[in-house]
Design an enzyme around this catalytic site. Structure first.
Site, PDB file in Angstrom:
ATOM      1  N   ASP A 152      65.031  45.876  22.864  1.00  0.00           N
ATOM      2  CA  ASP A 152      65.769  44.736  23.419  1.00  0.00           C
ATOM      3  C   ASP A 152      66.720  44.205  22.798  1.00  0.00           C
ATOM      4  O   ASP A 152      66.906  44.089  21.471  1.00  0.00           O
ATOM      5  CB  ASP A 152      64.518  43.592  23.525  1.00  0.00           C
ATOM      6  CG  ASP A 152      65.019  42.506  24.329  1.00  0.00           C
ATOM      7  OD1 ASP A 152      65.242  42.663  25.637  1.00  0.00           O
ATOM      8  OD2 ASP A 152      64.990  41.203  23.772  1.00  0.00           O
ATOM      9  N   GLU A 181      59.205  60.814  11.932  1.00  0.00           N
ATOM     10  CA  GLU A 181      57.949  61.368  11.358  1.00  0.00           C
ATOM     11  C   GLU A 181      56.893  61.564  12.583  1.00  0.00           C
ATOM     12  O   GLU A 181      55.739  62.105  12.230  1.00  0.00           O
ATOM     13  CB  GLU A 181      57.388  60.172  10.561  1.00  0.00           C
ATOM     14  CG  GLU A 181      58.354  60.021   9.191  1.00  0.00           C
ATOM     15  CD  GLU A 181      57.778  58.857   8.482  1.00  0.00           C
ATOM     16  OE1 GLU A 181      56.477  58.632   8.688  1.00  0.00           O
ATOM     17  OE2 GLU A 181      58.657  58.308   7.785  1.00  0.00           O
TER      18      GLU A 181
HETATM   19  C1  GLC Z   1      66.909  41.142  27.097  1.00  0.00           C
HETATM   20  C2  GLC Z   1      65.922  41.413  28.208  1.00  0.00           C
HETATM   21  C3  GLC Z   1      65.736  40.031  29.005  1.00  0.00           C
HETATM   22  C4  GLC Z   1      65.328  38.897  28.000  1.00  0.00           C
HETATM   23  C5  GLC Z   1      66.494  39.045  26.909  1.00  0.00           C
HETATM   24  C6  GLC Z   1      65.887  38.100  25.564  1.00  0.00           C
HETATM   25  O1  GLC Z   1      68.224  41.167  27.902  1.00  0.00           O
HETATM   26  O2  GLC Z   1      66.115  42.524  29.160  1.00  0.00           O
HETATM   27  O3  GLC Z   1      64.777  40.044  29.986  1.00  0.00           O
HETATM   28  O4  GLC Z   1      65.550  37.748  28.719  1.00  0.00           O
HETATM   29  O5  GLC Z   1      66.677  40.239  26.442  1.00  0.00           O
HETATM   30  O6  GLC Z   1      64.823  38.922  25.080  1.00  0.00           O
END
Ligand code: GLC
Length: 538
Positions: A204, A257
């Site tokens: 993310d 790994e």
């Molecule tokens: C990313 C995710 C989104 C979330 C953001 C904060 O963009 O895809 O859904 O709100 O990160 O974590």
């Protein structure tokens, strides 16, 4: 021709927004039991892997991207034993599982943040996050001008007067990636899931993590062109910092790994050279290409997006990763239904609904499916796109949960409209999603788009995806080449190594076709490919 190894280089990965996929226990939210009950569906669809959106314990103030415990499962979705056996069972169906790693921030319910708040200013507990004194008289103003992606200042004041940084919701405090404990913790989290059978991670906001020391202001201009919509500039105090790459190399060493594992970055970096840095040989295996999904319905612009992405990632020896929809974007069947020049987000808020030409959006969604699945590299499909689901535009304000709606001061409707639970059956209270309603209301007629309605129905979107995914495995996933061929204006034609050609008509007139049709998105008209249609030829 042999398949390109390793598996992820040409994989079709299906994104599961677990809360909206299938409810197994009748509480109105999807869960592992529901997902498990649909494994045969996913296998028959022909996908190689699943990416599961965050399923960890969370107050769900940002749909689970506010993680309270990275090593457990939210009780609404199941428990850790169920998750581990699910991963094994999926593998028995030939499907690998990627989990979502959220390293930029935790939930404010994470034990580290609770400890930080309790311990007070100057404590070591606060050093794992970004706590600062405010500016202005008595420190009553935020420390700098940084803005939250969801709207409003990126700083929130703790009861004792210090401010903490949250680039997203106030419930998502940013971690301090200079802190050795933070770094060690995430290595441990990687191992935790790898040991339990995960084949890797979707990472993310991979272009965040590191913040410039001294927290300088970004200025109005950078604030305006900011954020989730991408980083254009080469120097920014909190996006796409060069120091990120060291962290990624460390993660990569850990993944190496574990054989056949991978990680894919969500990196909204529009400068393609800088984007390609994320997929250098010792960094991420893949990164979602931001250009392709932003390209409008236009042959030239699509071709440019495809070429540029292939060139950029090819330049560092990586492979392209294509995606059109996900849980953050307006579904592409709806985006393509709007006239060119209309900004989908502004339109979603209060635009003229009569502008939307749904049948056109659907034709284009069918056509683009064969483009997407015809390209070399890997593809990510978002649950429901195989059913042709549109954005649900009519959700009433009182049901909206996305923090974007609240934090933007109701200037952005947010992302709930692409997260409406999947219709599985034609009839029934929540179209077969669960036995007891669904956490977001489904619109009228949702059941007509259900799996039951489309399964085995000639010409349905589901059958198109299913056939295309199987043909792709057979003919299109064995090489990474693309050869552009001459074609009429407003069309694209390319050949793949197997000899299969992909032909897309973006224009408004039918175009003649040469060759045998392996699969077409619409019936041919007098041997010609209709407008807004595509075909695979041999
Ligand atoms: C990313 C995710 C989104 C979330 C953001 C904060 O963009 O895809 O859904 O709100 O990160 O974590």
């Amino acid at each position: 021709m042999a398949r390109v190894e390793p598996w992820w280089r040409t994989a079709a990965v299906y994104q599961v927004y677990i809360r909206s996929f299938k409810d197994g226990n009748g509480d109105g939210a999807g869960d592992i039991a529901g997902l498990r009950s649909k494994l045969a569906y996913l296998r028959d669809l022909g996908v190689d892997a699943l990416w599961i959106n965050p399923w960890y314990p969370s107050p769900l103030l940002d749909g689970g991207y506010d993680v309270a415990d990275y090593r457990n499962i939210d009780p609404r979705f199941g428990d850790i034993d169920e998750a581990v056996s699910f991963i094994a069972e999926a593998r028995n169906h030939g499907i690998r599982v990627l989990v979502d790693l959220v390293p930029n921030h935790t939930s404010w319910e994470h034990e580290w943040f609770e400890a930080a708040l309790a311990a007070g200013p100057g404590s070591p507990e606060r050093e794992r996050y970004h706590f600062r004194q405010g500016s202005g008289p008595g420190g009553s103003e935020p420390p700098n001008d940084w803005q939250s992606v969801f709207g409003g200042p990126a700083w929130e004041r703790a009861p004792d007067g210090e401010w903490y940084l949250h680039l997203f919701d106030i419930s998502q405090p940013d971690l301090n990636w200079e802190h050795p404990e933070v770094r060690a913790e995430f290595h441990d989290i990687l191992r935790f899931w790898l040991e339990r059978g995960a084949s890797g991670f979707r990472v993310d906001v991979a272009h965040s993590l590191v913040k410039e020391p001294g927290y300088p202001d970004v200025g109005d201009e950078a604030n305006e062109q900011h954020l989730l919509s991408g980083v254009a500039s080469s120097r920014h105090p909190y996006w796409d910092r060069p120091e990120i790459h060291d962290i990624v190399r460390g993660w990569r060493a850990t993944l190496d790994e574990y054989p056949e594992t991978m990680m894919v970055a969500e990196a909204w970096v529009f400068d393609l050279e800088r984007f390609a840095d994320y997929v250098r040989p010792d960094e991420y295996h893949q990164a979602f290409d931001p250009g392709f999904l932003e390209a409008p319905w236009n042959a030239e612009e699509m071709r440019t997006a495809i070429d540029e992405s292939m060139k950029a990632v090819g330049g560092v020896g990586s492979i392209p990763t294509w995606v059109l929809s996900n849980h953050d974007l307006i579904r592409h069947a709806t985006r393509y239904a709007l006239p060119s020049g209309v900004d989908p987000k502004a339109w979603l808020l209060d635009g003229d609904r009569a502008l939307m030409d749904s049948p056109l959006g659907e034709r284009r969604a069918r056509a683009v499916a064969l483009l997407l699945l015809g390209l070399p590299g890997s593809v990510y499909l978002y649950q429901g796109e195989e059913l042709g689901l549109p954005e649900v535009t009519e959700l009433p304000p009182e049901v909206l949960e996305d923090p974007v709606w609240r934090r933007s001061g109701h200037n952005e409707k947010g992302r709930d409209g692409c997260r409406v639970p999947i219709p599985w059956t034609i009839d029934g209270a929540s179209s077969g999603f669960g036995s007891n309603g669904s956490w977001l209301p489904q619109p009228d007629g949702w059941g007509e788009r259900s799996v039951e309605a489309q399964d085995g129905t000639a010409g349905s979107m589901l059958e198109l995806y299913r056939t295309a995914l199987h043909l792709r495995r057979e003919h299109l996933s064995s090489d990474l080449e693309i050869d552009w061929l001459d074609s009429p204006p407003e069309t694209l034609l390319f050949a793949r190594g197997s000899g299969v050609r992909c032909f897309v008509n973006f224009g408004s007139d039918p175009v003649p076709i040469e060759g045998d049709v392996l699969l077409a998105s619409l019936d041919l008209e007098d041997g010609q490919l209709p407008p807004n249609a595509s075909a695979w030829l041999r």
